[in-house]
Design an enzyme around this catalytic site. Structure first.
Site, PDB file in Angstrom:
ATOM      1  N   HIS A   1      -7.863  -5.348  -0.353  1.00 41.44           N
ATOM      2  CA  HIS A   1      -6.646  -4.629  -0.007  1.00 41.44           C
ATOM      3  C   HIS A   1      -6.081  -5.178   1.303  1.00 41.44           C
ATOM      4  CE1 HIS A   1      -3.885  -1.377  -0.531  1.00 41.44           C
ATOM      5  NE2 HIS A   1      -4.175  -0.813   0.626  1.00 41.44           N
TER       6      HIS A   1
ATOM      7  N   ASP B   1      -8.359  -5.132  -4.897  1.00 42.51           N
ATOM      8  CA  ASP B   1      -7.693  -4.151  -4.037  1.00 42.51           C
ATOM      9  C   ASP B   1      -8.573  -2.935  -3.742  1.00 42.51           C
ATOM     10  OD1 ASP B   1      -5.206  -4.176  -2.750  1.00 42.51           O
ATOM     11  OD2 ASP B   1      -4.121  -4.298  -4.651  1.00 42.51           O
TER      12      ASP B   1
ATOM     13  N   SER C   1       0.843  -1.192   0.000  1.00 39.94           N
ATOM     14  CA  SER C   1       0.000   0.000   0.000  1.00 39.94           C
ATOM     15  C   SER C   1       0.884   1.249   0.000  1.00 39.94           C
ATOM     16  CB  SER C   1      -0.970  -0.051   1.177  1.00 39.94           C
ATOM     17  OG  SER C   1      -1.992   0.903   1.017  1.00 39.94           O
TER      18      SER C   1
END
Length: 556
Positions: free
Chosen positions: A456, A337, A212
């Site tokens: 995610h 995601d 991320s």
């Protein structure tokens, strides 16, 4: 006979304990440190160091400085506090300004390790939150490097860096240039390069990896000219420098908003006032506005991010890929995601009962393409609904919302970064992946619908070996998957090729090239048929070629 056997076993255990492989006290540039030695199995031990300072307590809105050092032996057996940040509810702060510490896991066999490859982890959290140890459940820290280090025979390092206002606030000029969190990461990487030999590591074989905002940070660290020669390889999971949230294009405006919130002037005295303001107040003033809708997606609120400062980032990221020409690079995304983000913007996607209106699809697309006005929206809408048919069912519409978010926030920028890396590479190799293991919360009677794929951050538990360290929480298939990921990641750290190393892999992962765009799909059942190419090519082409070539009708 049994008594004799008992004596033999006791002697063997005693001898192993006496000869347990351990680094003992380690000399570093700042002074001596002593960690904790743990036994993992027969003739397998590990030294764990928690909370080694890699820089001094940072000055407010200043680059990190070298640590002045200490006398005697520093006991490094406890994690230090994370950097000052907002809590999950954004109602208060946690952490400290004294937070530039790292943690090291060193595995040993019969003898003390030497010349091991090194993997340095950079955590995510939207540049707003996170810590070097990760989330904690019953003393089981998410970012414990133990499983990767033990199974892959590598040294794992995790580091702390400033986040939120104190890490990334910028006036867009030299009075407060920003990027302090990136400089912290860079200082930690440089410290590892200078000191890791004392811990049994090879300073010429360092891989940085992150997820991320940490994946984007890894990408920034490969692009800055300040890291020449400090590391050899990099892995970006669900985040690259080209992501739409990766660079704040108008930092001054946001700095003035923060100043007003903490009652500072917005004139030439602003920076001096901010430097004297209570750090917790400053941090809270930079908390994320979580009220979002399809017209104002959550991703557009991530404003405390890196900036093009003329120093760490001398230019826009897409012009800096020549700096990564000799770095081996893996980048990839999870197949859904965008789910956690679009679920905030369009909450109906997670409801079994409520239909998601087609109007919400249009509103979300309009937000993402607003610079191009009506033409942008019409092109985007026809691209994403081309497979719908005359009467799309409600699941199709919900999935489309997630695909739009995934493509825009993560997948397309990652494909663009892979393309730029491959086309600028000299010796550096390029690899692309798609992680597709479905989310464990999906299904009947669970919080998510059954169609939700890999959300995610779903990859983190497998990379860090949680199915092995918390076996009761996982089915055997998850241990297979975790084993595959640790094998690919640590093979890559050793050799620059995820297929070659000490661990066997279930499928040969081909290089990504600018013509073939090959990638590996990662899943618990994977085999050689999981090698694919041209990931979502139609959509990548729309965002990277069709949309940018439309006339701009609205710009900030």
């Amino acid at each position: 006979m049994m008594a004799t056997l008992g004596i033999v076993v006791a002697v063997a255990v005693f001898l192993e304990t006496v000869s347990a492989a351990s680094l003992g006290v380690v000399y570093t540039e700042g002074g001596m440190v002593q960690g904790e030695n743990i036994r993992l199995g027969f003739r397998r031990h590990m030294d764990v160091f928690r909370g080694i300072p890699f820089a001094d307590i940072p000055g407010r809105f200043e680059k990190p400085k070298r640590h002045p050092g200490w006398d005697g032996i520093m006991k490094t057996t406890e994690y230090r506090q994370r950097c000052l940040q907002v809590n999950l509810l954004m109602s208060d702060t946690r952490g400290s300004e004294d937070c530039l510490y790292l943690n090291i896991w060193v595995p040993h066999g019969r003898s003390v390790s030497t010349d091991l490859p090194v993997m340095v982890w950079i955590y995510g959290g939207g540049f707003l939150a996170g810590g070097s140890m990760g989330a904690n459940f019953l003393d089981n820290y998410l970012y414990s490097g133990q499983e990767i280090a033990d199974r892959g025979d590598v040294i794992v390092v995790t580091l702390g860096y400033r986040v939120g206002t104190l890490g990334f606030l910028s006036t867009g000029d030299s009075s407060m240039p920003g990027n302090y969190g990136l400089w912290d990461q860079q200082a930690a990487i440089a410290w590892v390069h200078r000191n890791i030999r004392s811990f049994g590591g090879d300073p010429d074989n360092i891989t940085i990896f992150g997820e991320s905002a940490g994946g984007a940070s890894v990408s920034f660290q490969t692009l800055t000219p300040h890291n020449k020669g400090l590391f050899k390889r990099a892995i970006s999971q669900s985040g690259v420098a080209l992501c739409p949230w990766g660079i704040n294009k108008n930092p001054r405006r946001f700095a003035e908003e923060i100043a007003l919130k903490v009652k500072c002037p917005t004139d030439e005295n602003m920076v001096a006032c901010l430097k004297m303001t209570d750090p917790a107040q400053l941090t809270l003033a930079g908390s994320l506005d979580v009220s979002s809708s399809p017209d104002h997606p959550i991703v557009t609120n991530l404003l405390l991010s890196p900036v093009v400062d003329g120093d760490f980032l001398p230019d826009e990221p897409y012009n800096l890929f020549h700096n990564a020409a000799d770095i081996d690079y893996i980048a990839g995304v999870n197949d859904m995601d965008g789910h956690v983000f679009t679920a905030l913007d369009v909450p109906s996607i997670n409801s079994h009962l409520v239909n998601t209106p087609i109007g919400d699809v249009k509103r979300l697309l309009a937000s993402y393409t607003k610079e191009k006005g009506t033409a942008g929206l019409e092109n985007a809408y026809s691209t994403y609904t081309s497979t719908w048919g005359a009467n799309p069912n409600k699941e199709t519409i919900k999935k489309t919302v997630v695909e739009i978010g995934t493509d825009y926030i993560f997948l397309v920028p990652t494909q663009a970064a892979l393309y730029l890396h491959a086309s600028n590479a000299t010796t550096g190799r390029t690899y692309s992946y798609l992680f597709s293991e479905p989310n464990r919360l999906g299904g009947i009677g669970r919080p998510y619908p059954s169609w939700v794929g890999a959300d995610h951050a779903d990859d983190l538990q497998y990379v860090f070996g949680k199915p092995f360290s918390s076996p009761l929480g996982y089915w055997p298939r998850y241990r297979d998957l975790s084993g595959y990921m640790i094998a690919y990641w640590t093979n890559f750290a050793k050799t620059g090729d995820p297929n070659k190393g000490d661990l066997k892999v279930p499928a040969t992962w081909p290089k990504f090239t600018t013509t073939g765009h090959q990638y590996l799909e990662i899943h618990h059942e994977m085999n050689k048929n999981y090698v694919r190419q041209k990931m979502r090519l139609r959509y990548v082409h729309f965002w990277t070629s069709v949309l940018p070539n439309l006339p701009t009708v609205f710009s900030e």
